[in-house]
Design an enzyme around this catalytic site. Sequence first.
Site, short mmCIF file in Angstrom:
data_model
loop_
_atom_site.label_atom_id
_atom_site.label_comp_id
_atom_site.label_asym_id
_atom_site.label_seq_id
_atom_site.Cartn_x
_atom_site.Cartn_y
_atom_site.Cartn_z
N ASP A 268 -9.14 -12.46 -1.10
CA ASP A 268 -9.03 -13.07 0.21
C ASP A 268 -10.42 -13.13 0.83
OD1 ASP A 268 -7.91 -14.16 2.44
OD2 ASP A 268 -7.28 -12.25 3.29
N LYS B 269 -1.79 -26.41 16.01
CA LYS B 269 -3.20 -26.17 15.74
C LYS B 269 -4.07 -26.43 16.97
CE LYS B 269 -2.97 -26.86 10.77
NZ LYS B 269 -3.51 -27.55 9.59
N ASP C 37 -3.00 -8.19 2.28
CA ASP C 37 -2.65 -7.18 3.27
C ASP C 37 -1.41 -7.52 4.08
OD1 ASP C 37 -3.61 -9.26 4.71
OD2 ASP C 37 -5.17 -8.14 5.78
N ASP D 191 1.94 -11.53 1.15
CA ASP D 191 1.16 -11.29 -0.06
C ASP D 191 1.92 -10.43 -1.07
OD1 ASP D 191 -1.15 -12.68 0.80
OD2 ASP D 191 -1.74 -10.96 2.02
#
Length: 1095
Positions: free
Chosen positions: A426, A540, A798, A802
Site C-alpha cells: 500500500d 468526490k 490495514d 484488505d
Amino acid sequence: MSASVNEKVPDGDVESAYTLNELRSPPAPSVPLPRPELTAGYRPNGGNSRAKIIGEFRTLSIHVTDTKEGRPDKSIKKDVSDLSTLEWHNLSTDEVATRVGVSPKTGLDTPMAARRLTQNGKNVISPPPRNLAKKIFFYIFPGFGSLLFIGSVICFIAWRPLGDPNPSAANLALAVILLLVILLQAGFNAWQDFSTGRVMASITGMLPTDILVTRDGETFNVPAANLVLGDIVKITLGSKVPADLRLIEVSSDLRFDRSILTGESNAIAATLDATDINFMESRNIALQGTLCTSGSGVGICVGLGDYTVFGRIAKQAATERTGPTPLQREIRRFVLLIASMAFTVAAIIIILWGGWLRKDHPGFISVSTLLVDCVSVAVAFIPEGLPICVTLSLTVVARAMRKSDILCKSLSTVESLGSVNLILSDKTGTLTTNKMTVASVAIGGNAHSVQEAVAMAIKSESDGESVRALAAVAGLCNDAVFEESSYDKAGDSMPVALRKVHGDATDSAVLRFSEEVSPVSDLRDSWEELGKLAFNSKNKFALKLFKSNSTNPSYPIIKSDNYTSSDLLLLVKGAPDVLMGRCSNFIDASGTTCPIDRPTIFSISSIQEDFASRGMRVLLLAKRIITPNDLELEREGSALDPTHSEDHLVALNTGLCIIGLVALVDPPRDDTAHTVSVCRRAGIRFAMVTGDFALTAASIARQVGIITNPVAEVQHLSDLPRDKPLDEIPEFNSDKELDDKLTSIVLSGPEMMTMTESQWKQVLTFDELVFARTSPQQKLQIVRTFQNGGCTVAVTGDGVNDAPALKQADVGVAVAGGSEVAMEAADLILLSNFSAIITGIEHGRLCFENLRKSITYLLPAGSFSELMPVVVNVLFGLPQALSSIQMIIICVATDTLPALSLVYEKPEADLLLRKPRDRKKDRLVNWKLMLHAYAFLGILESFASMVGAFYFGFQLNGVPFSALWLKYGGADVDPDVLAELTNKAQSIYFFNLVVMQWFNLLSTRTRRLSIFQQNPIKGRKTRNNHLFLAIIAGLALAFFFSYVPVFQNILLTRGVKAQYFFLPMAYGLVILFIDESRKWWNRGHPKSLLAKVAW
C-alpha cells in the site's frame, strides 16, 4: 403477532427464537408491511436477490472463502445469504419497534433485557472453535511420530510374545525409549502451540466498553457486551457503534466513518430512510465497529455479536488456513522421503531374510531380531531431533523478529516471508508518512509554491487578492480545527506547523495553509455555517453553505462578486476532474472574475497533471454566490431548502467560480527508498497498489525507487497486445543482474477491468509495477494472478476490506493500528515502520538456511552412519557395530543439542544478496544436500567408525576381522566373549560418531563462508556460544548413558578409553579441512562443477 408478520422475521435473527412468544401480544394486523419512500431507482423487492449484497461485501465474503483453496464453507455461504435477507433498513421505525417488542421512548424493561441476555448470550464475537482432540492427535502423530509409534509397537511385540521364553530386556528398553521420544516431541509441540496461541488479542477489543442505553424510560451506561436485541442506544460524537443499529433519530450532521468495514475513509451521512437496497450500504443503519465522527443519534439494536456485519466478516477472516505453508509442505516431503527410504531398506532386509538368511543361516536372525532390525532401520533413517529443531528454529526467529517490531502470529509462516519474491505494498501510511502538507497552489493558470503564495498574500495588495480568497476557502470549507491547547496565552505565537489539529490529513494540511495567510478563527467568526455536505467517494467533493455575519463580508468575497447581505456563499472543494464541468467562471491572478474558455480549461488541466506527476494530491477550490432568486427556483415542486437537504445542496453545486488549485504532498518515509533498494537487491519485486491516480502513484513510485525508468519508457495497458498468443509470452526473468535494464508498467483499476488473459500474462513479466485506482476486489485479483504465475506474494494492508487479500497472500502483513480484522487475517504485524520488513525477510531466509544446516548436520551420523551397521550385519554377517538404543541416544540426545544450536546461527553476509528460493525447485532437502550428507560426510564418518569398532574393538582384543567376516553368527569365538566385545565395539563406534560430529557441526554452520569469516567465538554478528555449550552437553549425555552402571546393565553400553576420543578428533579435522577447501574453491569459482553441486 400474526403468522404473516412472523414469517417476515429475518433468517439468522438471534431474537427469532423468542419473539414468536414474547411479541404475540398485542397482535399486529395481517396487512402488507409499509415501505419507506426511497430514492430514485431504488427497488426494495426487485431484481435478483444476489444483488442485495453490495459489491464490496460480496467480494469480501466469497473471496475470503476462496482463499482456503479447498471445499466451500457452507456456513460462510449461509452468512452471505443471511445478510442479503436482512430487511431492517426497509422497515418503518414503528414496524422495527413492533418486531423487536420495544418502545422507542422508554426502551426495554429491565426484566425483558435480562431475559434476552440470558437466552441469547452477550454481544461479543465468538472465538474460533478449538478441537482439543484433534490438537492432541497432531501433537503426537505429526511427521515422524507415527513411524516411531509403529516402531515402538514392533519392539514390544519383539520383546513379548516373540521373545519368549527368554525376552530381551534391550527390546523392552528400546520400545519404552521410542515412546518417551514421541511424548517428548508431543510435549514440545504442545508447549509451542500454547506459548504462541495467544499472540493476537481478541478482535472484540475494537468494540466500546460502555454505551448509553434507554431502559425503563431512563438513559444510563451499560457494558456493550450486555446489549440485547431491541435496546435503544444513543450514539454521540466520538463513540464507536456497539451493534448494528436501525437509526430512529439523527441530527442533521450525524456521520459515521465506515472505513473499518468498507475501506472508505470519508464519513457517511446518516438518514432515517433507506437509501440503498443493501443493508450494509443503507445510511439508516449504523454498523457495529464504525465511528461516529459528528452529530448524534438514536438507534434500535437489530444485530448483535456474530450476527452483525462486522461479526460475519470477522468470522470469515478468523477461520484457519487449510492450505499448508511452504515450510509445512517441505517438511511433509522430507518425511515422505525418509519414510519411503526406511520402508524400502526394511523391505529389502525382510526379503533377504526370507529368501536367503532364513534358509542358509537359520540361527543368525530370529523373527524378533528381524523386527528389531527393521526398527533399527527406521531409527537410523529418522532424524528424531528434526521436529524439535523445526519448532525451536521458528520460535527463535519469531522472537528475533519481535525484537525488531515484527509480531509473528503463525510460526509456520516465518519462513514463508523468506521465500517471498513479490511484495504488494500500500502507499499511504506505508510507503509515505501520511502527514500531508500543501506544497503548491495555482491561481488563474499560474502555479506557485506555497511559500510564494503566502508571501504574495501578505505583501501584495493586488496580486495577493486571489491568494487570500483561496486561503479563505481553504479555511472555511474545512472540518479540521486547531486544538485550543496548541495556542499560548496570546493565541498566535506558536508556529502553525507545530499546532495540533483535529481532523483528517487532507483537511489538516489545507487548514495550516489557510492559517499561514490569515487567522482561521477570525475568518470563521465572520461567517455562519448553514449547511454542509462532507466529501465522499461517490461525489468526490465537499461543500458548505454560509451566510455573512457582517455587512462588509470578508474573504473569500472580493469586489467583483457583487455580494449583498441577503446573499449566501457556497464553497466547494474536491477532485478537479469532477468539479471542472460544474464551473462557469474563474478568478485570474489579479482577482478578476472571468468566464471559462477552452484555453483556460487546458491551462488548469495541465497544471493539475503537472502537480499529479510530481506525486501531489490535487484539490480544486471554488465558490458560488447564491442569491434569493436562486433559492426561489423550484425542484420537483418544492422550494430549495439547502439548510436541511443534501440533495438541495448538491442542486446548487453548478455555475461555480474556480478560485484555484491546492496541491498536497504526502512525502515518502525516509527509509522507504532504502527498503525498496534492499528488497530489489535481494531479488524481490516491489509493486505499489494504491487508490490514488496513476500520475500521483507513478511519481511516488519513482521517488522511492519502485520505478527507475524515465517516464517515456514506462509502459501502459495500451502497449500490451490484447490477443498475443500465450505460448509466445516469455516467463518472468528472475536471473537479471542489478545493472540490467528493467521494464516498468503502470495500470489503473478501470483498465484492469478490460484486460485479457494474454495481457495479464504479459504484466507478470514486468520488473517494476504500479497498480493505481484499485478496489479491494482488484487487489485480491492481483494477488491471485501473481500466485498463479508462480510467485510467492506478500501483501500489506490495514482495513477490513484488505482481509481477503491478506488471507489469500502467502504472507499477509498487517500494519499495527489498523483494523483488528486485518490483523486477525494477517500472518505478521509490523509494529513500527515498513522498513522492518527487511529484517523479516532476512530472518525468514535465515530460518530456512538454519533448518537446512540442522538437517545436514543430523543426516551423516543420525541417519547414514546408523544405517551402515545394520546393512553390514545383514549382508556380511558381521556383528552389528551400533546398537538400536545407541542410535536413539545419538538422534535424541547427543546430536539434537548441537543441531538445536545451529538455529541460533547468525546470517551469512550475503544472505540478502541471494535470490529468493523457488518453492518448486529449491527444496528444504534436495539431492545436493543428500549427496553432501551421505556421500561426503556420511561415508567418511561411517568408514572411520567402522575401523574403530572392528580394529580397536575386536582385532586388538584377539578376534581378527577374518573370524567375523561372512560368519552369520557362526564365528568360532566364545559367545560370551563375543557379546562383551560387541558391546565395547559398539561403544567405540558410538563415541567415534559423537566426536566426529563436532567437526561436522563447525563445517556445516556455513554454506559458503570459511569458519574464519564466520567466526563462532569472536564478532557480534557471527558469534554463536550455543555451539560449544551443546557440544559439552552432548558429550555429558553420552557419558551418562555409557558410564553409569545401571545403564550399562540395561542398555548394554560401555565406557571407552581416552585414546578413543583423540583419534576421532583427528578424523574430524580431516573432514573440516576438506570442507574448508571446498568452500574456498567455490568462492573463487562460483560457476565450476563443484560449486553447482554444492548444497
